[in-house]
Design a protein around this motif. Structure first.
Motif, short mmCIF file in Angstrom:
data_model
loop_
_atom_site.label_atom_id
_atom_site.label_comp_id
_atom_site.label_asym_id
_atom_site.label_seq_id
_atom_site.Cartn_x
_atom_site.Cartn_y
_atom_site.Cartn_z
N LEU A 64 0.88 -1.28 -0.08
CA LEU A 64 -0.13 0.10 0.06
C LEU A 64 0.81 1.15 0.11
O LEU A 64 2.01 1.17 0.48
CB LEU A 64 -0.99 0.13 1.08
N PRO A 65 0.53 2.34 -0.72
CA PRO A 65 1.22 3.53 -0.86
C PRO A 65 1.19 4.54 0.48
O PRO A 65 0.29 4.51 1.21
CB PRO A 65 0.80 4.17 -1.71
N SER A 66 2.38 5.22 0.59
CA SER A 66 2.40 6.32 1.52
C SER A 66 2.51 7.45 0.87
O SER A 66 3.37 7.80 -0.08
CB SER A 66 3.52 6.13 2.45
N SER A 67 1.87 8.62 1.12
CA SER A 67 1.64 9.95 0.43
C SER A 67 2.74 10.82 1.27
O SER A 67 2.38 11.23 2.15
CB SER A 67 0.33 10.61 0.30
N LEU A 68 3.88 11.14 0.69
CA LEU A 68 4.84 11.94 1.21
C LEU A 68 4.60 13.45 0.46
O LEU A 68 4.68 13.72 -0.78
CB LEU A 68 6.16 11.64 0.54
N LEU A 69 4.41 14.41 1.67
CA LEU A 69 4.39 15.71 1.06
C LEU A 69 5.68 16.46 1.49
O LEU A 69 6.14 16.50 2.85
CB LEU A 69 2.99 16.17 1.97
N VAL A 70 6.35 17.15 0.50
CA VAL A 70 7.69 17.93 0.89
C VAL A 70 7.08 19.47 0.76
O VAL A 70 6.78 19.97 -0.46
CB VAL A 70 8.54 17.80 -0.05
N THR A 71 7.20 20.29 1.77
CA THR A 71 6.69 21.60 2.03
C THR A 71 7.65 22.70 1.99
O THR A 71 7.36 23.84 1.68
CB THR A 71 5.61 21.88 3.06
N SER A 100 4.00 12.74 5.78
CA SER A 100 3.59 11.78 5.10
C SER A 100 2.42 11.20 6.17
O SER A 100 2.26 11.40 6.98
CB SER A 100 4.55 10.70 5.07
N GLY A 101 1.47 10.34 5.23
CA GLY A 101 0.12 9.77 5.65
C GLY A 101 -0.37 9.06 4.62
O GLY A 101 0.02 8.73 3.49
N PRO A 102 -1.55 8.01 4.91
CA PRO A 102 -2.10 7.20 4.05
C PRO A 102 -2.90 8.16 2.95
O PRO A 102 -3.51 9.18 3.37
CB PRO A 102 -3.22 6.47 5.02
N PRO A 103 -3.11 7.62 1.93
CA PRO A 103 -3.66 8.38 0.64
C PRO A 103 -5.13 8.59 1.19
O PRO A 103 -5.97 7.44 1.89
CB PRO A 103 -3.84 7.44 -0.35
N GLN A 104 -5.83 9.76 1.14
CA GLN A 104 -7.19 9.91 1.55
C GLN A 104 -8.09 9.44 0.45
O GLN A 104 -8.39 10.15 -0.49
CB GLN A 104 -7.29 11.45 1.93
N LEU A 105 -8.76 8.23 0.71
CA LEU A 105 -9.75 7.72 -0.18
C LEU A 105 -11.26 7.96 0.04
O LEU A 105 -11.44 8.25 1.29
CB LEU A 105 -9.30 6.10 -0.18
N SER A 106 -11.98 8.00 -1.25
CA SER A 106 -13.22 8.04 -0.93
C SER A 106 -14.03 6.91 -0.33
O SER A 106 -13.58 5.84 -0.33
CB SER A 106 -13.92 8.54 -2.02
N GLN A 107 -15.26 7.08 0.37
CA GLN A 107 -15.79 5.86 0.93
C GLN A 107 -16.25 5.04 -0.23
O GLN A 107 -16.79 5.58 -1.29
CB GLN A 107 -16.95 6.33 1.88
N GLY A 108 -16.34 3.96 0.08
CA GLY A 108 -16.70 2.69 -0.99
C GLY A 108 -15.44 2.33 -1.70
O GLY A 108 -15.44 1.22 -2.49
N ASN A 109 -14.27 3.04 -1.75
CA ASN A 109 -13.12 2.65 -2.49
C ASN A 109 -12.62 1.43 -1.74
O ASN A 109 -12.76 1.02 -0.35
CB ASN A 109 -11.89 3.56 -2.21
N VAL A 110 -12.01 0.20 -2.49
CA VAL A 110 -11.94 -0.99 -2.00
C VAL A 110 -10.83 -0.92 -0.93
O VAL A 110 -10.60 -1.73 -0.20
CB VAL A 110 -11.16 -1.92 -3.42
N ASN A 111 -9.92 -0.03 -1.01
CA ASN A 111 -8.79 0.03 0.06
C ASN A 111 -9.15 1.09 1.09
O ASN A 111 -8.07 1.53 1.83
CB ASN A 111 -7.49 0.60 -0.49
N ASP A 112 -10.42 1.67 1.25
CA ASP A 112 -10.99 2.71 2.29
C ASP A 112 -10.52 1.92 3.44
O ASP A 112 -11.22 0.92 3.82
CB ASP A 112 -12.26 3.20 2.20
N GLY A 113 -9.90 2.57 4.41
CA GLY A 113 -9.52 1.82 5.94
C GLY A 113 -8.56 0.78 5.92
O GLY A 113 -8.08 0.47 6.97
#
Length: 291
Positions: A64-71, A100-113
């Motif tokens: 599963l991916p981790s979203s990295l944000l460089v500010t 960094s954090g988990p991708p913010q997925l919409s409800q109903g997405n197969v990987n939500d949670g």
């Protein structure tokens, strides 16, 4: 007797003069050194780049991916770890601001949670800075955040929850940051419920570029800079003040002692002179009575 006393006072005064001059020299050297390193040099760049870093559970193979944000990034002669340490001559600290954090997925997405979180922040050895001139520097990690009781596991996975800095040549203005493939520990969440801590493989490499303005800027003295932890800076500032006052007290003590010895020498000389003058008329009267 007067000649002997003056000689002894000279012997005492000479080392005191030396001590006084040495104390004054130390004071001037301290003030000069403190003043020379007091001005902070820095430069900031603002960034807004997002990268997807693959993370996989070594035990079950789930990836599963981790979203990295460089500010942003910063060059600073003050160590970003909060100790208040100043970089050595010809060097400067380069630090990276990222999360960094988990991708913010919409409800109903197969990987939500379903995501990885509670990860131990990457070791400094996994992050490298490669300057445009070919200098390669490994990061130093400081202040890692304990992820055991992270209440924000759904938005902060802990992967880079630490201060990462590089000590680079002071003329460094551009280069690339590389997050290399490595391992860490973390928790796999399924349906927003965590499982036992597992060994995680961090994929990559993940690379991004940084470019700073050519000229550094001067800001407030280090002891007054408030962008870091106030406690260690206050301790560093207090220590320098104590040392300065100690040197000043030594100098004043030496000067005061010298003044007292000099004053006593003058008093002895005056008393000796007065004794000679008063004895002369007495001897004259004695001669008159005898005659």
């Amino acid at each position: 007797m007067s000649h002997i006393s003056r000689g002894r006072h000279r012997e005492i005064a000479r080392p005191l003069v030396a001590v006084s001059l040495l104390a004054m020299a130390l004071t001037m050297a301290w003030v000069t050194t403190a003043g020379a390193g007091a001005s902070e040099q820095s430069s900031n760049v603002t960034m807004n780049e997002v990268f997807s870093i693959p993370v996989s559970n070594v035990t079950n193979g789930v990836s599963l991916p981790s979203s990295l944000l460089v500010t942003g990034a910063r060059l600073d002669t003050l160590n970003p770890d909060g100790t208040g340490a100043v970089s050595s001559t010809g060097r400067i600290y380069l630090s990276i601001l990222m999360s960094s954090g988990p991708p913010q997925l919409s409800q109903g997405n197969v990987n939500d949670g379903h995501f990885f979180s509670g990860m131990t922040p990457l070791m400094g050895s996994a992050i490298v800075f490669l300057s445009s001139t070919g200098t390669r520097v490994t990061a130093t990690r400081s202040d890692p955040v304990d992820q055991t009781y992270n209440p924000n596991a759904t938005i902060d996975d802990g992967l880079v929850d630490a201060v990462y800095s590089f000590l680079v040549p002071i003329d460094t203005r551009s280069g690339s940051v590389i997050i290399e493939p490595t391992f860490t520990n973390g928790v796999e969440y399924t349906g927003f419920s965590g499982t036992p801590v597992a060994r995680l493989r961090i994929g990559g490499p993940t690379t991004f570029s940084i470019t700073f303005p050519k000229k550094l800027t001067g800001t407030a003295p280090h002891a007054m800079w408030s962008a870091q932890s106030l406690t260690p800076l206050a301790m560093v500032h207090s220590t320098s003040v104590i040392v300065q006052w100690a040197i000043v007290i030594i100098m004043l003590t030496a000067v005061l002692t010298l003044w007292v010895v000099t004053r006593r020498r003058r008093d002895v000389a005056h008393d000796s002179s007065g004794h000679t003058n008063t004895s002369s008329p007495s001897a004259h009267r004695h001669q008159e009575r005898s005659s």
